[in-house]
Design a protein around this motif. Structure first.
Motif, PDB file in Angstrom:
ATOM      1  N   ILE A  33       0.873  -1.149  -0.549  1.00 11.64           N
ATOM      2  CA  ILE A  33       0.013   0.158  -0.041  1.00 11.64           C
ATOM      3  C   ILE A  33       0.911   1.258   0.277  1.00 11.64           C
ATOM      4  N   ALA A  34       0.840   2.318  -1.138  1.00  9.26           N
ATOM      5  CA  ALA A  34       1.553   3.019  -0.926  1.00  9.26           C
ATOM      6  C   ALA A  34       1.308   4.405   0.015  1.00  9.26           C
ATOM      7  N   PRO A  35       2.689   5.315   0.550  1.00  7.58           N
ATOM      8  CA  PRO A  35       1.777   6.330   1.124  1.00  7.58           C
ATOM      9  C   PRO A  35       0.648   6.999   0.416  1.00  7.58           C
ATOM     10  N   GLY A  36       0.155   7.233   1.257  1.00  2.00           N
ATOM     11  CA  GLY A  36      -1.234   8.919   1.013  1.00  2.00           C
ATOM     12  C   GLY A  36      -2.489   7.666   0.454  1.00  2.00           C
ATOM     13  N   GLU A  37      -2.658   6.889   0.016  1.00  2.87           N
ATOM     14  CA  GLU A  37      -3.819   6.269  -0.293  1.00  2.87           C
ATOM     15  C   GLU A  37      -4.402   5.685   0.545  1.00  2.87           C
ATOM     16  N   ILE A  38      -5.821   5.186   0.195  1.00  2.46           N
ATOM     17  CA  ILE A  38      -7.248   4.892   1.211  1.00  2.46           C
ATOM     18  C   ILE A  38      -7.351   3.916   0.414  1.00  2.46           C
ATOM     19  N   PHE A  39      -6.990   2.446   0.564  1.00  7.13           N
ATOM     20  CA  PHE A  39      -6.828   1.513   0.550  1.00  7.13           C
ATOM     21  C   PHE A  39      -7.989   0.777   1.663  1.00  7.13           C
ATOM     22  N   GLY A  40      -9.283   0.466   0.850  1.00  8.44           N
ATOM     23  CA  GLY A  40     -10.345  -0.655   1.739  1.00  8.44           C
ATOM     24  C   GLY A  40     -10.009  -1.903   1.723  1.00  8.44           C
ATOM     25  N   PHE A  41     -10.530  -2.935   2.701  1.00  8.59           N
ATOM     26  CA  PHE A  41     -10.226  -4.045   2.764  1.00  8.59           C
ATOM     27  C   PHE A  41     -11.251  -4.558   3.279  1.00  8.59           C
ATOM     28  N   LEU A  42     -11.664  -5.571   1.925  1.00 12.11           N
ATOM     29  CA  LEU A  42     -12.807  -5.497   1.818  1.00 12.11           C
ATOM     30  C   LEU A  42     -13.327  -7.268   2.429  1.00 12.11           C
ATOM     31  N   GLY A  43     -14.511  -7.632   2.857  1.00 11.94           N
ATOM     32  CA  GLY A  43     -14.311  -8.943   2.819  1.00 11.94           C
ATOM     33  C   GLY A  43     -16.150  -9.752   3.681  1.00 11.94           C
ATOM     34  N   PRO A  44     -16.053 -10.964   3.279  1.00 13.36           N
ATOM     35  CA  PRO A  44     -17.801 -11.054   4.579  1.00 13.36           C
ATOM     36  C   PRO A  44     -16.899 -11.640   5.908  1.00 13.36           C
ATOM     37  N   ASN A  45     -17.975 -11.528   7.267  1.00 12.15           N
ATOM     38  CA  ASN A  45     -17.462 -12.120   8.211  1.00 12.15           C
ATOM     39  C   ASN A  45     -16.649 -12.828   8.161  1.00 12.15           C
ATOM     40  N   GLY A  46     -15.696 -12.512   8.878  1.00 11.17           N
ATOM     41  CA  GLY A  46     -14.641 -14.545   9.045  1.00 11.17           C
ATOM     42  C   GLY A  46     -14.057 -14.038   8.159  1.00 11.17           C
ATOM     43  N   ALA A  47     -13.373 -13.603   7.380  1.00  9.55           N
ATOM     44  CA  ALA A  47     -12.525 -13.043   5.653  1.00  9.55           C
ATOM     45  C   ALA A  47     -11.262 -13.300   6.221  1.00  9.55           C
ATOM     46  N   GLY A  48     -11.384 -12.799   7.983  1.00 10.25           N
ATOM     47  CA  GLY A  48      -9.581 -12.485   8.399  1.00 10.25           C
ATOM     48  C   GLY A  48      -9.580 -11.555   8.375  1.00 10.25           C
ATOM     49  N   LYS A  49     -10.205 -10.651   7.979  1.00  4.75           N
ATOM     50  CA  LYS A  49      -9.671  -8.713   8.222  1.00  4.75           C
ATOM     51  C   LYS A  49      -9.240  -8.218   9.023  1.00  4.75           C
ATOM     52  N   THR A  50      -9.634  -8.784  10.504  1.00  7.81           N
ATOM     53  CA  THR A  50      -9.328  -8.046  11.478  1.00  7.81           C
ATOM     54  C   THR A  50      -7.832  -9.040  12.236  1.00  7.81           C
ATOM     55  N   THR A  51      -8.289 -10.471  11.587  1.00  4.06           N
ATOM     56  CA  THR A  51      -7.209 -10.865  11.857  1.00  4.06           C
ATOM     57  C   THR A  51      -5.856 -10.156  11.181  1.00  4.06           C
ATOM     58  N   THR A  52      -6.271 -10.103  10.036  1.00  3.30           N
ATOM     59  CA  THR A  52      -4.941  -8.652   9.425  1.00  3.30           C
ATOM     60  C   THR A  52      -4.817  -7.612  10.509  1.00  3.30           C
ATOM     61  N   LEU A  53      -5.663  -7.050  10.488  1.00  2.00           N
ATOM     62  CA  LEU A  53      -5.741  -5.767  11.247  1.00  2.00           C
ATOM     63  C   LEU A  53      -4.980  -6.143  12.878  1.00  2.00           C
ATOM     64  N   LYS A  54      -4.758  -7.154  13.419  1.00  3.68           N
ATOM     65  CA  LYS A  54      -4.243  -8.025  14.636  1.00  3.68           C
ATOM     66  C   LYS A  54      -2.740  -7.411  14.466  1.00  3.68           C
ATOM     67  N   LEU A  55      -2.514  -8.562  13.093  1.00  9.93           N
ATOM     68  CA  LEU A  55      -1.322  -8.625  13.226  1.00  9.93           C
ATOM     69  C   LEU A  55      -0.304  -7.438  12.637  1.00  9.93           C
ATOM     70  N   LEU A  56      -0.525  -6.635  12.097  1.00  9.08           N
ATOM     71  CA  LEU A  56      -0.421  -5.188  11.418  1.00  9.08           C
ATOM     72  C   LEU A  56       0.039  -4.913  13.063  1.00  9.08           C
ATOM     73  N   MET A  57      -0.981  -4.983  13.411  1.00  6.36           N
ATOM     74  CA  MET A  57      -0.930  -4.016  15.069  1.00  6.36           C
ATOM     75  C   MET A  57      -0.029  -4.784  16.209  1.00  6.36           C
ATOM     76  N   GLN A  58       0.374  -5.722  15.767  1.00  8.21           N
ATOM     77  CA  GLN A  58       1.070  -6.816  16.576  1.00  8.21           C
ATOM     78  C   GLN A  58       0.041  -7.189  17.863  1.00  8.21           C
ATOM     79  N   LEU A  59      -0.899  -7.309  17.486  1.00  7.82           N
ATOM     80  CA  LEU A  59      -1.408  -7.666  18.727  1.00  7.82           C
ATOM     81  C   LEU A  59      -1.521  -9.405  18.860  1.00  7.82           C
ATOM     82  N   ILE A  60      -1.381  -9.671  17.723  1.00  5.51           N
ATOM     83  CA  ILE A  60      -0.888 -11.060  17.797  1.00  5.51           C
ATOM     84  C   ILE A  60       0.295 -11.495  16.255  1.00  5.51           C
ATOM     85  N   PHE A  61       0.926 -12.391  16.403  1.00  4.81           N
ATOM     86  CA  PHE A  61       2.120 -12.905  15.571  1.00  4.81           C
ATOM     87  C   PHE A  61       1.530 -14.076  14.312  1.00  4.81           C
TER      88      PHE A  61
END
Lengths: 327, 268
Positions: A33-61
């Protein structure tokens, strides 16, 4: 340097107490994702969106793979100084007031005394929390907590903001405010990564989107790229059009909808030549109101892609089961 | 260190808002009610009984705070997901653990200080109103400085128990953490018996196991000098220093263990 980069990011969770088995929540996610982009991360419930965000915030490894934000590995305390994060359904300390909470976070960011209070006040103004700021958070509604969540995510004027379902719990006015806030962030060059299953928001805000299903990335690109798999036809809106003229068009139009008396929306198939038909109808006394290509919405793309991915998964699962039964 | 301080002050503020000061009100009412009753019933023994009761209540109320607030420090934050917001700030997991621990220790310190001040206040009242002939019968002076030693060791013991609660709360549920911490508090007060286990069992492996547990489990009897202080026995400085040193080493290991677990766990 990309603002956010993931490389084959994979996460397995253990399920089951006595015989724990891995359950894959995210598989080989590679994104830039390039600087300055507004990036939409889409998917149905349970698709892994929150998991990805938690990985990016290192709440999970991660089980495997890696992720970087602003060129540094996730979890780097120095980089976190430049990040903002709104978790899904944020929860805060019940006994603190909204103002106290933001002052606390501002102090964690290194603001002192009156500077922390001033910054907290600015952010509360920004998200539209007025007199309620002196109330304890236990008295806040879901929508107000969401606004507080946004305020704390923007407290440090971040370069990259992660928003997990930012419109969740907001009324239409609140959603409009958040959309405007995101656009303001884009104006000042902030990278916004937001997950959502509300596609109209993504369609109106995002420069690029990714669609995730069952932990796998199934599509990525600009909104126009994803929508460009074809103009589905044409919509011609005419006025002063006689019913008899419409009836004579027969199979040349896919559908005719009478909006008001003498006012029709005509749906033309993709292979029809709208300019010829327009000339013909104008000659018959009708007047043009509008002519637009019928493009798929992001929702159409989403349903097609996610539906296709699910069917493939069911097919593979079925084939695998058949194979096991035969052997 | 700045971040650790901010987190610690936040924990203190949360504890104050979380009705912890109510325990102080309970303590004050208990002391005043007891003093009134003793004034009616006993002669000559009231100061000793107030000291005994005051120190025991300080210890019990402190235990209540250490366990019930201590286990909530981390597990409640994880369970309610407020940890997500905190960890997204420029804060390391180590700083979170240290800040949380020091915040609760600060809460305990303030609470115990207030309780001890209240105890001295009641004792001062008795000293003021009592007849010189009654005072002559007291085993120890009403405003005995040794009370500070006893309450100081109560604080050190509670700091150790808080560290135990912290370890458990980094990986288990609040209820299990409370049960395990309370269990170790009980065991810790009978720990000295494990050392002498070889005198009552014939089996060598059992004796070795008991000896190993003696060294592994916290020995909380080291911090209990309440009876000595109330009855006017001397508490040697070496015993106090060694108890504080023992607690410092034990707490360091427990906090390091908490950090080790907390730095590796997923917040699902």
């Amino acid at each position: 340097m990309p603002a956010i980069r993931t490389e084959a990011l994979t996460k397995d969770y253990s399920t089951g107490f006595w015989r724990p088995r891995p359950s894959r929540a995210l598989e080989n996610l590679t994104l830039e994702i390039a600087p300055g982009e507004i990036f939409g991360f889409l998917g149905p419930n349970g698709a892994g969106k929150t998991t990805t965000l938690k990985l990016l915030m290192q709440l999970i490894f991660p089980t495997s793979g890696r992720a970087e934000i602003l060129g540094r590995p996730v979890g780097d305390v120095g980089v976190k100084r430049r990040l903002g994060y709104l978790p899904e359904n944020p929860y805060f300390y019940d006994n603190l007031t909204a103002e106290e909470l933001l002052v606390y976070y501002a102090r964690v960011f290194g603001h002192h005394g009156s500077e922390a209070a001033r910054r907290a006040g600015e952010l509360l103004d920004l998200v539209g929390i007025g007199g309620e700021r002196a109330l304890q958070l236990r008295k806040f509604s879901k929508g107000m907590l969401q606004r507080i969540g946004l305020a704390q995510a923007l407290l440090n004027d971040p370069d990259v903001v992660f928003l997990d379902e930012p419109m969740s719990g907001l009324d239409p006015l609140g959603r409009r405010d958040v959309r405007e806030l995101i656009l303001r962030l884009r104006e000042r060059g902030c990278t916004v990564f937001f997950s959502s299953h509300i596609l109209s928001d993504a369609e109106s805000l995002c420069s690029r989107v990714a669609i995730l299903s069952a932990g796998r990335l199934i599509a990525t690109g600009t909104v126009s790229e994803l929508l460009a798999f074809g103009v589905g036809g044409w919509e011609l809106v005419m006025t002063n059009l006689a019913a008899a003229t419409v009836a004579r068009l027969g199979l040349r139009i896919a559908r005719a909808t009478e909006i008001a008396e003498g006012h029709y929306a005509l749906e033309l198939p993709i292979d029809a030549a709208p300019d010829g038909l327009l000339r013909e109808l104008t000659a018959a006394g009708a007047a043009l109101v509008s002519l637009n290509p019928i493009r798929p919405t992001l929702e159409d793309v989403f349903i097609k892609k996610v539906g296709g991915a699910r069917e493939r998964a069911t097919f593979h699962h079925g084939a695998h089961r058949d194979h096991r039964e035969k052997t | 260190m700045r971040v650790v301080r901010e987190i610690a002050l936040h924990v203190f503020k949360e504890s104050v808002r979380d009705r912890v000061p109510y325990t102080l009100v309970f303590f004050a009412v208990l002391l005043m009610a007891t003093s009134y009753l003793l004034g009616q019933l006993t002669a000559g023994q009231e100061v000793k009984i107030i000291k005994d009761l005051g120190l025991a209540a300080t210890s019990l109320i402190g235990l209540f705070i250490a366990i019930f607030i201590g286990i909530g420090l981390v597990s409640k934050e994880v369970e309610r997901r407020s940890i997500y917001n905190l960890l997204s700030k420029p804060v390391s997991r180590r700083q979170v653990v240290l800040g949380k621990y020091l915040g609760l220790v600060l809460t305990l310190l303030v609470n115990i200080s207030v309780m001890v001040a209240a105890l001295y206040g009641v004792l001062a009242y008795f000293w003021f109103v009592s007849d010189p002939s009654v005072k002559a019968g007291w085993e120890t002076p009403a405003l005995d400085p040794a009370l500070m030693v006893a309450s100081g060791l109560i604080f050190v013991e509670l700091a150790l128990i808080t560290a135990l609660a912290l370890v458990f709360s980094t990986f288990s549920s609040p209820l299990l953490s409370a049960a395990l911490t309370f269990g170790l508090f009980i065991v810790g007060h009978f720990n000295a018996d494990l050392k002498r286990f070889d005198q009552i069992v014939a089996s060598r492996p059992v004796a070795y196991l008991a000896r190993a547990l003696y060294y592994l489990l916290p020995n909380l009897t080291l911090f209990d000098v309440k009876a000595e202080v109330v009855h006017g026995y001397h508490v040697p400085a070496t015993a106090v220093v060694s108890a504080v040193g023992y607690a410092a080493a034990y707490i360091a290991v427990l906090v390091a263990t908490s950090v080790f677990i907390f730095e590796r766990r997923d917040f699902k």
